[in-house]
Design an enzyme around this catalytic site. Structure first.
Site, PDB file in Angstrom:
ATOM      1  N   PRO A  88     -25.164  48.954  26.543  1.00 60.91           N
ATOM      2  CA  PRO A  88     -23.622  49.105  26.433  1.00 60.91           C
ATOM      3  C   PRO A  88     -23.065  49.198  27.772  1.00 60.91           C
ATOM      4  O   PRO A  88     -21.828  48.854  28.066  1.00 60.91           O
ATOM      5  CB  PRO A  88     -23.245  50.184  25.533  1.00 60.91           C
ATOM      6  N   GLU A 115     -30.382  58.464  23.218  1.00 59.12           N
ATOM      7  CA  GLU A 115     -29.413  58.553  24.289  1.00 59.12           C
ATOM      8  C   GLU A 115     -29.463  57.346  25.565  1.00 59.12           C
ATOM      9  O   GLU A 115     -28.443  57.262  26.175  1.00 59.12           O
ATOM     10  CB  GLU A 115     -29.101  59.912  24.950  1.00 59.12           C
ATOM     11  N   ARG A 153     -30.199  28.138  23.204  1.00 62.63           N
ATOM     12  CA  ARG A 153     -29.111  26.884  22.802  1.00 62.63           C
ATOM     13  C   ARG A 153     -28.911  25.994  24.097  1.00 62.63           C
ATOM     14  O   ARG A 153     -28.494  24.911  24.083  1.00 62.63           O
ATOM     15  CB  ARG A 153     -27.752  27.169  22.628  1.00 62.63           C
ATOM     16  N   ASP A 168     -19.164  23.359  22.591  1.00 69.05           N
ATOM     17  CA  ASP A 168     -19.170  24.497  21.791  1.00 69.05           C
ATOM     18  C   ASP A 168     -17.780  25.348  22.333  1.00 69.05           C
ATOM     19  O   ASP A 168     -17.443  25.035  23.619  1.00 69.05           O
ATOM     20  CB  ASP A 168     -20.399  25.574  22.311  1.00 69.05           C
TER      21      ASP A 168
HETATM   22  N1  ADE Z   1     -27.549  49.058  23.062  1.00 70.26           N
HETATM   23  C1  ADE Z   1     -26.666  49.806  22.517  1.00 70.26           C
HETATM   24  N2  ADE Z   1     -25.383  49.064  22.581  1.00 70.26           N
HETATM   25  C2  ADE Z   1     -25.583  47.881  22.973  1.00 70.26           C
HETATM   26  C3  ADE Z   1     -24.504  46.931  23.473  1.00 70.26           C
HETATM   27  N3  ADE Z   1     -23.326  46.903  23.403  1.00 70.26           N
HETATM   28  N4  ADE Z   1     -25.238  45.804  23.926  1.00 70.26           N
HETATM   29  C4  ADE Z   1     -26.520  45.768  24.388  1.00 70.26           C
HETATM   30  N5  ADE Z   1     -27.257  46.822  24.106  1.00 70.26           N
HETATM   31  C5  ADE Z   1     -26.920  47.726  23.452  1.00 70.26           C
END
Ligand code: ADE
Length: 246
Positions: A88, A115, A153, A168
């Site tokens: 993330p 984590e 794609r 797209d």
């Molecule tokens: N792993 C955990 N959350 C994620 C996300 N939002 N994007 C990519 N990998 C992740």
């Protein structure tokens, strides 16, 4: 294209990679896909891959001395291959990022759990880090599948000449407009006459207007960046007028 995924849950990929476009890509030898179990690279007799964080706090951290050798073994000495951590904290996946990744003959995706990754995995093995959105998933596997789908794609030959990916949503900075197929009337709702008339210029103009209208209604932020012709800018003025009359 060759894609290797490193994961603690390789079987999560079985269903998705065996259906639809992913199946077709593999069947036609456009995709050589392998999901590798990170545990196979653990030197520990219990196949441990994680440990508690230095400094305390909750959760477990993926060990660099497992993941780095795993990436190196999968690469087999090949250089110049993007090694992408799914996290993330990465740069956000977008149409442009998918096109950029599709230009590489090979990708390696690394999925974390717990984590997160020991920082030395970033320093020693990763060349990129990608997020699929500002929320946290339990692991990187679903995110990796999203990346693979979005990238494939754009691999030539996969969607065929009429793949339509140039139309797209997001390909030209706008959302795609409305689509219709038979029947011409369903529960009293018809299909716009222009789409049934067979006049290609008229149909193109209708589609452009529909895409603009949808983007205006749902993602006005995208219009700030889109390159619009004078006619299209005029259409935006029409939408503003239509809205002020409601
Ligand atoms: N792993 C955990 N959350 C994620 C996300 N939002 N994007 C990519 N990998 C992740």
């Amino acid at each position: 294209m060759k894609i290797d995924v490193l994961t603690l849950f390789p079987r999560m990929f079985d269903g998705v990679m065996g259906e639809s476009m992913m199946w077709k890509a593999r069947h036609h030898n456009l995709l050589d896909f392998h999901a590798h179990d990170i545990r196979d690279y653990s030197a520990d007799k219990h196949r441990k891959v994680d440990d508690t964080p230095y400094g305390g706090g909750g959760g477990m951290v993926l060990r660099a001395d497992v993941v780095v050798p795993a990436v190196e073994a999968v690469l087999g000495g090949e250089s110049g291959v993007p090694v992408i951590l799914m996290s993330p904290q990465g740069r956000l996946l977008s149409h442009d990022v998918a096109v950029e990744l599709a230009a590489h003959p090979r990708l390696v995706l690394v999925c974390g759990h717990y984590e997160g990754f020991d920082e030395r995995i970033r320093q020693l093995a990763a060349t990129d880090e990608i997020s699929i959105g500002d929320y946290v998933l339990t692991g990187g596997e679903l995110a990796a599948m999203v990346v693979i789908d979005a990238v494939l794609r754009h691999v030539p030959g996969l969607l065929g000449a009429e793949g339509g990916q140039e139309r797209d949503s997001h390909a030209d900075g706008l959302l795609e407009g409305a689509h219709y197929t038979r029947p011409a009337v369903y529960r009293g709702l018809g299909v716009p006459q222009t789409l049934q008339d067979g006049n290609h210029a008229g149909i193109e103009r209708w589609r452009r207007r529909s895409a603009l209208r949808r983007t205006w209604d749902r993602r006005r932020d995208l219009l700030l960046k889109a390159e619009l012709s004078e006619e299209e800018q005029y259409m935006l003025g029409e939408f503003a007028d239509e809205d002020s009359r409601i």
